[in-house]
Design a protein around this motif. Structure first.
Motif, PDB file in Angstrom:
ATOM      1  N   MET A   1     -27.276 -14.262  -4.141  1.00  0.00           N
ATOM      2  CA  MET A   1     -27.088 -13.692  -5.181  1.00  0.00           C
ATOM      3  C   MET A   1     -28.234 -13.469  -5.949  1.00  0.00           C
ATOM      4  O   MET A   1     -29.200 -14.108  -6.230  1.00  0.00           O
ATOM      5  CB  MET A   1     -26.252 -14.334  -6.503  1.00  0.00           C
ATOM      6  N   ALA A   2     -28.401 -11.989  -6.394  1.00  0.00           N
ATOM      7  CA  ALA A   2     -29.833 -11.454  -7.112  1.00  0.00           C
ATOM      8  C   ALA A   2     -30.003 -11.989  -8.336  1.00  0.00           C
ATOM      9  O   ALA A   2     -28.998 -11.952  -9.194  1.00  0.00           O
ATOM     10  CB  ALA A   2     -29.830 -10.086  -6.922  1.00  0.00           C
ATOM     11  N   THR A   3     -31.107 -12.199  -8.942  1.00  0.00           N
ATOM     12  CA  THR A   3     -31.518 -12.668 -10.177  1.00  0.00           C
ATOM     13  C   THR A   3     -31.566 -11.294 -11.011  1.00  0.00           C
ATOM     14  O   THR A   3     -31.650 -10.081 -10.480  1.00  0.00           O
ATOM     15  CB  THR A   3     -32.714 -13.542 -10.500  1.00  0.00           C
ATOM     16  N   ASN A   4     -31.651 -11.561 -12.337  1.00  0.00           N
ATOM     17  CA  ASN A   4     -31.905 -10.232 -13.170  1.00  0.00           C
ATOM     18  C   ASN A   4     -33.016  -9.758 -12.806  1.00  0.00           C
ATOM     19  O   ASN A   4     -33.322  -8.336 -13.099  1.00  0.00           O
ATOM     20  CB  ASN A   4     -31.694 -10.592 -14.758  1.00  0.00           C
ATOM     21  N   LYS A   5     -34.218 -10.389 -12.608  1.00  0.00           N
ATOM     22  CA  LYS A   5     -35.643  -9.870 -12.263  1.00  0.00           C
ATOM     23  C   LYS A   5     -35.653  -8.990 -11.132  1.00  0.00           C
ATOM     24  O   LYS A   5     -36.183  -7.824 -11.188  1.00  0.00           O
ATOM     25  CB  LYS A   5     -36.531 -11.003 -12.241  1.00  0.00           C
ATOM     26  N   GLN A   6     -34.657  -9.454 -10.202  1.00  0.00           N
ATOM     27  CA  GLN A   6     -34.565  -8.663  -8.989  1.00  0.00           C
ATOM     28  C   GLN A   6     -33.906  -7.500  -9.055  1.00  0.00           C
ATOM     29  O   GLN A   6     -34.292  -6.290  -8.711  1.00  0.00           O
ATOM     30  CB  GLN A   6     -33.978  -9.701  -7.811  1.00  0.00           C
TER      31      GLN A   6
END
Length: 119
Positions: A1-6
């Motif tokens: 799952m991607a982070t908000n930064k990514q």
């Protein structure tokens, strides 16, 4: 799952790509950002120029590709330990040829903390 930064970085990249594509569509000469190998160039390579020749994975054509092959070595799936041994020897030979320093003594040292290998 991607982070908000990514996710934010991905959105910025998409915006930049759309702007460049639009400028190219209107006749502007916008230089490409990467100097990577095109798919056509990769398809023309001989099998022996890959770390994993049967799968044609991890080309070893220059120092940048050798470093990338080392970094992604533990991500290659569907290969046996014997194939990894042979690929590691090809990578070491290419590293020597292109002057890339390899600090890992064995490919087994690379997989610590990486994906599980499936033989």
């Amino acid at each position: 799952m991607a982070t908000n930064k990514q996710k934010e970085a991905a959105r910025r990249n998409i915006t930049k790509a759309r702007q460049a594509q639009s400028a190219r569509a209107h006749g502007k000469d916008v230089p490409r950002s990467g100097e990577g190998m095109s798919t056509a160039e990769e398809n023309r390579l001989a099998d022996k120029e890959f770390a994993f020749p049967k799968q044609r994975k991890e080309p070893l054509t220059d120092a940048r590709h050798v470093r990338n092959a080392i970094a992604r070595f533990d991500q290659v799936e569907g290969v046996s330990d014997a194939e990894r041994d042979r690929a590691w020897q090809r990578i070491l030979a290419a590293a020597k040829r292109y002057g890339v320093e390899v600090s890992a003594g064995s490919w087994r040292d690379l997989s610590k903390g990486g994906k599980d290998r499936k033989s």
